[in-house]
Write an enzyme that holds these catalytic residues in place. Structure first.
Site, mmCIF file in Angstrom:
data_model
loop_
_atom_site.group_PDB
_atom_site.id
_atom_site.type_symbol
_atom_site.label_atom_id
_atom_site.label_comp_id
_atom_site.label_asym_id
_atom_site.label_seq_id
_atom_site.Cartn_x
_atom_site.Cartn_y
_atom_site.Cartn_z
ATOM 1 N N LEU A 105 30.336 -10.201 -12.447
ATOM 2 C CA LEU A 105 31.360 -9.304 -12.343
ATOM 3 C C LEU A 105 30.605 -8.051 -12.054
ATOM 4 C CD1 LEU A 105 33.807 -9.695 -15.333
ATOM 5 C CD2 LEU A 105 34.391 -9.806 -12.896
ATOM 6 N N ASP A 106 31.014 -7.188 -11.171
ATOM 7 C CA ASP A 106 30.325 -6.094 -10.726
ATOM 8 C C ASP A 106 30.342 -4.975 -11.830
ATOM 9 O OD1 ASP A 106 30.613 -6.876 -8.249
ATOM 10 O OD2 ASP A 106 32.686 -5.750 -7.832
ATOM 11 N N PHE A 107 29.305 -4.105 -11.978
ATOM 12 C CA PHE A 107 29.054 -2.956 -12.851
ATOM 13 C C PHE A 107 30.226 -2.387 -13.461
ATOM 14 C CE2 PHE A 107 27.603 1.171 -14.102
ATOM 15 C CZ PHE A 107 26.741 0.658 -15.256
ATOM 16 N N SER A 109 33.457 -3.467 -13.019
ATOM 17 C CA SER A 109 34.542 -4.292 -13.244
ATOM 18 C C SER A 109 34.472 -4.671 -14.630
ATOM 19 C CB SER A 109 34.746 -5.316 -12.129
ATOM 20 O OG SER A 109 34.742 -5.095 -10.840
#
Length: 238
Positions: A105-107, A109
């Site tokens: 999961l993106d930083f 997100s």
């Protein structure tokens, strides 16, 4: 046991995902019987060879653990960061097992993230063959029309190629839910950008059969036996 690719052995040992292991190999952090290995095609026998990652001998943990985390923004989805930034493992420090995130999961997100030391399950969950569905709730700015939504449903051209078809519907004029079966870097954000919208908040709410239910942001719990059984069914694991 016969020889296997190093990245597969490292993943099976529960140290990190196969993708992360490949990065470690390429950066010269893996050795076999004292010899640094920096090629992805290298193989070894886990029973006969001494395999070390960053100087520490690889150990196989028979007990498997499966953790469901509600990830907040501001944490990296990796087991370790060379720059000392916070990772999702900082949120599960009470778990005294080596575990790693399944996918990313993106930083910036948040939402559902599975962590485990089960390398075989991880590789199947991430393999395109099984088409594991991931669902996100997206808050965005910009105008969305049915025509634009259909572009996402059918597949849209990004700089790394055409996306697979997705499921998407609007909750209101600035919130949507989208389900995809790929895992490209920042894919959902780039898909919305391709139709002229900017993602303001991205939250994963479902992964295969797993949901957050009432798990608070920043908290975690172990998977139930039923959840694990259904998850393995998705990957055709008996």
């Amino acid at each position: 046991m016969s020889e296997e690719r190093l990245q597969k052995i490292i993943s099976r040992a529960g140290l990190m995902s196969r993708r992360e292991a490949e990065k470690f190999i390429l950066s010269g952090k893996v050795s076999v019987d004292g010899k640094i290995i920096s090629e992805l095609g290298a193989k070894a026998d886990a029973e006969k060879n001494k395999i070390c990652v960053e100087g520490k001998e690889l150990k196989f943990d028979a007990e498997k653990i499966y953790i469901l985390l509600n990830k907040p923004r501001g944490y990296l989805s990796t087991a370790k960061d060379d720059r000392g930034r916070q990772t999702v493992l900082d949120l599960v420090s009470e778990v005294h097992k080596r575990i790693f995130p399944v996918g990313r999961l993106d930083f910036d997100s948040e939402g559902l993230l599975l962590l485990t030391n089960d390398g075989d399950l991880t590789n199947k969950l991430l393999h395109p063959k099984f088409k594991i569905e991931k669902t996100y709730r997206v808050k965005f700015s910009g105008e969305v029309t049915e025509e634009k939504l259909n572009l996402l449903r059918q597949g849209i051209e990004l700089d790394d190629g055409m996306t697979a078809p997705s499921k998407i519907f609007l909750l209101n004029s600035s919130t949507a839910e989208i389900s995809i079966r790929e895992g490209r870097n920042r894919q959902v954000r780039r898909m919305f950008a391709a139709i002229g919208c900017e993602v303001k908040n991205l939250r994963r709410i479902k992964f295969a059969n797993l949901t957050l239910k009432n798990l608070p942001l920043g908290k975690f719990r172990k998977l139930t036996e039923q959840e694990l059984r259904l998850l393995k069914n998705f990957c055709q694991i008996s």
